[in-house]
Scaffold this active site. Sequence first.
Site, PDB file in Angstrom:
ATOM      1  N   ALA A 118       0.856  -1.186   0.000  1.00 28.29           N
ATOM      2  CA  ALA A 118       0.000   0.000   0.000  1.00 28.29           C
ATOM      3  C   ALA A 118       0.891   1.235   0.000  1.00 28.29           C
ATOM      4  CB  ALA A 118      -0.902  -0.004   1.233  1.00 28.29           C
ATOM      5  N   LYS A 119       0.341   2.369  -0.242  1.00 30.14           N
ATOM      6  CA  LYS A 119       1.098   3.628  -0.180  1.00 30.14           C
ATOM      7  C   LYS A 119       0.101   4.769  -0.086  1.00 30.14           C
ATOM      8  CE  LYS A 119       5.530   4.897  -0.460  1.00 30.14           C
ATOM      9  NZ  LYS A 119       6.730   4.143  -0.078  1.00 30.14           N
ATOM     10  N   GLY A 120       0.551   5.883   0.472  1.00 32.29           N
ATOM     11  CA  GLY A 120      -0.328   7.038   0.570  1.00 32.29           C
ATOM     12  C   GLY A 120       0.439   8.307   0.294  1.00 32.29           C
TER      13      GLY A 120
END
Length: 429
Positions: A118-120
Amino acid sequence: MTEHPTHAIPSYLNAEALGPWGSYLEQVERVTPYLGKLSKWVETLKRPKRSLIVDIPVELDNGTIAHFEGYRVQHNTSRGPGKGGVRFHQEVTLSEVMALAAWMSVKCAAVSLPFGGAKGGIRIDPRNYSRGELERITRRYTSEIGSIIGPNKDIPAPDVNTNAQTMAWMMDTYSMNEGGTTTGVVTGKPVSLGGSLGRVEATGRGVYVVGCEAAHDAGIAIEGARIVIQGFGNVGGTAARLFYDAGAKVIAIQDHTGALHNANGLDVLALTKHAEETGGIAGAPDAEQISPADFWALETELLIPAALESQINLENANTVRAKIVVEGANGPTTPDADDILTSKGTIIVPDVLANAGGVTVSYFEWVQDFSSFFWTEPEINHRLEAMMRTAYTSVSAVAKEHAVSLRTAAFITACTRILEAREVRGLYP
Ligand code: NAD
């Protein structure tokens, strides 16, 4: 005839310039022939499981209201909850966050961590905002993505321009909304708040461990080996000190202030002190200042790019005279340069393997938070080293089996693990 929906290209992928996401798709194409029957599931790697775009309205110190765009992408959660950092940068885009999330899926699977990717990010230049404004922005962002993150769902961590304080605000906001202190929702927290010992040095330590393994495979002794490092920060600085302690000769280091060379080996400890005092390595004694071109062309056993992306590229790849490149940074070698180095017989330990030490200790932090039982630093370093060594050995075995580079082998290893999990879980409903 209607195209089967599985093969339709989602609209958000139909952009002219796919950028890093396009590079990632290309990497998946390259490994597909090695996936055998699992290639039936490969489409699952080519689209993120979930992408969230949020509006972040915040009152600034001067009383005006500003709106920022935030993202959280969960690329794949077949093997466990999503894991990946949060980046504050004025040029962050959904496409970039998608690619970074996908590379986290690959990295976690390559090292066999029970996480997906995941990444934000928030599209913001944090230098233009006060601490109070950044706290409000971080808290509102956390609240907006609150329904999809959590210790069993998706666990953010620091990335470019975010740090342990950002994680403390995220953890506190999530905990307030949940009604109970939930330390395991983020990693990279301050040690006083459930962070892990050894996290700061973890990535550099992992670089050192896989560098030693690759040297051993190539018949190179670390004692006396020449090491060239770009970047003298968290990753490059730690790796430099560990190689120096092991008796290697760190003959050159480059940071944003310049490049230094000493054929007999730099005094890394004195250089660390100098950099801490002056903000960079430039002007340190007992070393000659060299040009970037000369830096990349130095003959060396190990070359460790640990600063920025695309540093080894078409301009300098032909001049590189390293036996082994260990990618401490993310994406330091462009695909063209990768081909040039590989054709010259240079061994490249790819970023998804070489710099996985950080996320590995993040995993330890998450485990410690769950059990509320904290390990000693030697215990953490010992477990980290064992996991990095095992990961290197299994990727290296795949490289030999298929006669491919370590990069392709890392992708084959990771994609196989992800798709095996996908297949055995089956599709819902
Ligand atoms: P850092 O900010 O601590 O250090 C960066 C270093 O790069 C500094 O020494 C800086 O002087 C140098 N640098 C910056 N611009 C340069 C230039 N133009 N030429 C030469 N040197 C330059 O960052 P870090 O945490 O050490 O991260 C370095 C790389 O490793 C990044 O690509 C990062 O994404 C990657 N990485 C870091 C971690 C981690 O846990 N810190 C984990 C995985 C990957």
